[in-house]
Design a protein around this motif. Sequence first.
Motif, PDB file in Angstrom:
ATOM      1  N   ALA A  71     -11.201   4.802   5.842  1.00  0.00           N
ATOM      2  CA  ALA A  71     -10.410   4.154   4.748  1.00  0.00           C
ATOM      3  C   ALA A  71      -9.882   2.800   4.982  1.00  0.00           C
ATOM      4  O   ALA A  71      -9.726   1.855   4.207  1.00  0.00           O
ATOM      5  N   VAL A  72      -9.752   2.433   6.362  1.00  0.00           N
ATOM      6  CA  VAL A  72      -9.429   1.127   6.688  1.00  0.00           C
ATOM      7  C   VAL A  72     -10.317   0.006   6.438  1.00  0.00           C
ATOM      8  O   VAL A  72     -10.109  -0.849   6.013  1.00  0.00           O
ATOM      9  N   SER A  73     -11.761   0.519   6.893  1.00  0.00           N
ATOM     10  CA  SER A  73     -12.731  -0.304   6.544  1.00  0.00           C
ATOM     11  C   SER A  73     -12.994  -0.668   5.021  1.00  0.00           C
ATOM     12  O   SER A  73     -13.226  -1.747   4.546  1.00  0.00           O
ATOM     13  N   LYS A  74     -12.715   0.397   4.114  1.00  0.00           N
ATOM     14  CA  LYS A  74     -13.221   0.134   2.889  1.00  0.00           C
ATOM     15  C   LYS A  74     -11.982  -0.709   2.181  1.00  0.00           C
ATOM     16  O   LYS A  74     -12.074  -1.262   1.422  1.00  0.00           O
ATOM     17  N   ASN A  79     -10.649  -5.262  -0.450  1.00  0.00           N
ATOM     18  CA  ASN A  79      -9.239  -6.123  -0.243  1.00  0.00           C
ATOM     19  C   ASN A  79      -8.325  -5.249  -1.070  1.00  0.00           C
ATOM     20  O   ASN A  79      -7.568  -5.595  -2.045  1.00  0.00           O
ATOM     21  N   GLN A  80      -8.195  -4.034  -0.617  1.00  0.00           N
ATOM     22  CA  GLN A  80      -7.183  -3.122  -1.161  1.00  0.00           C
ATOM     23  C   GLN A  80      -5.897  -3.366  -0.658  1.00  0.00           C
ATOM     24  O   GLN A  80      -5.681  -3.869   0.507  1.00  0.00           O
ATOM     25  N   LYS A  82      -2.701  -2.726   1.623  1.00  0.00           N
ATOM     26  CA  LYS A  82      -2.736  -1.818   2.710  1.00  0.00           C
ATOM     27  C   LYS A  82      -1.760  -0.817   2.529  1.00  0.00           C
ATOM     28  O   LYS A  82      -1.708   0.239   2.987  1.00  0.00           O
ATOM     29  N   ARG A  83      -0.918  -1.096   1.845  1.00  0.00           N
ATOM     30  CA  ARG A  83       0.168   0.434   1.320  1.00  0.00           C
ATOM     31  C   ARG A  83      -0.497   1.402   0.913  1.00  0.00           C
ATOM     32  O   ARG A  83      -0.423   2.588   1.089  1.00  0.00           O
ATOM     33  N   LEU A  84      -1.698   1.156   0.110  1.00  0.00           N
ATOM     34  CA  LEU A  84      -2.624   2.170  -0.386  1.00  0.00           C
ATOM     35  C   LEU A  84      -3.114   2.938   0.751  1.00  0.00           C
ATOM     36  O   LEU A  84      -3.394   4.177   0.747  1.00  0.00           O
ATOM     37  N   THR A  85      -3.590   2.121   1.506  1.00  0.00           N
ATOM     38  CA  THR A  85      -4.297   2.776   2.907  1.00  0.00           C
ATOM     39  C   THR A  85      -3.620   3.655   3.653  1.00  0.00           C
ATOM     40  O   THR A  85      -3.660   4.724   4.145  1.00  0.00           O
ATOM     41  N   PHE A  86      -2.012   3.123   3.943  1.00  0.00           N
ATOM     42  CA  PHE A  86      -1.149   3.623   4.512  1.00  0.00           C
ATOM     43  C   PHE A  86      -0.954   5.089   3.771  1.00  0.00           C
ATOM     44  O   PHE A  86      -0.996   6.125   4.327  1.00  0.00           O
ATOM     45  N   ASP A  87      -0.547   5.125   2.557  1.00  0.00           N
ATOM     46  CA  ASP A  87      -0.432   6.366   1.704  1.00  0.00           C
ATOM     47  C   ASP A  87      -1.562   7.303   2.026  1.00  0.00           C
ATOM     48  O   ASP A  87      -1.289   8.505   2.350  1.00  0.00           O
TER      49      ASP A  87
END
Length: 98
Positions: A71-74, A79-80, A82-87
């Motif tokens: 998820a972090v790599s994607k 360029n997503q 970071k809040r979406l990755t956190f969620d």
Amino acid sequence: SGIDDRLLSESAVCLVRRKKINLTALISELEKNQCWDRFFQHVIFALYEDFRMGMLPEEQVAELSRDITEAVSKGKAFNQMKRLTFDYVFFKVREVLG
């Protein structure tokens, strides 16, 4: 660098151990200091620490570590926000660990 690393570490442990987290303080710290990746590292470390102590099975730790890393790599590749990755990480850990 002004990062409250203790807050990040304690929040990651609480997430993994399914304890109450002060999300307002955590998200505020993450947004203020842009320390999202550091928090994700703490989550993976907390998973491995609980595995080492016999609190989590290897399969769950491997699955979650792989999913978080992916998820972090994607997120970086696309360029997503970071809040979406956190969620994603937050709810994935809660889903897998119960």
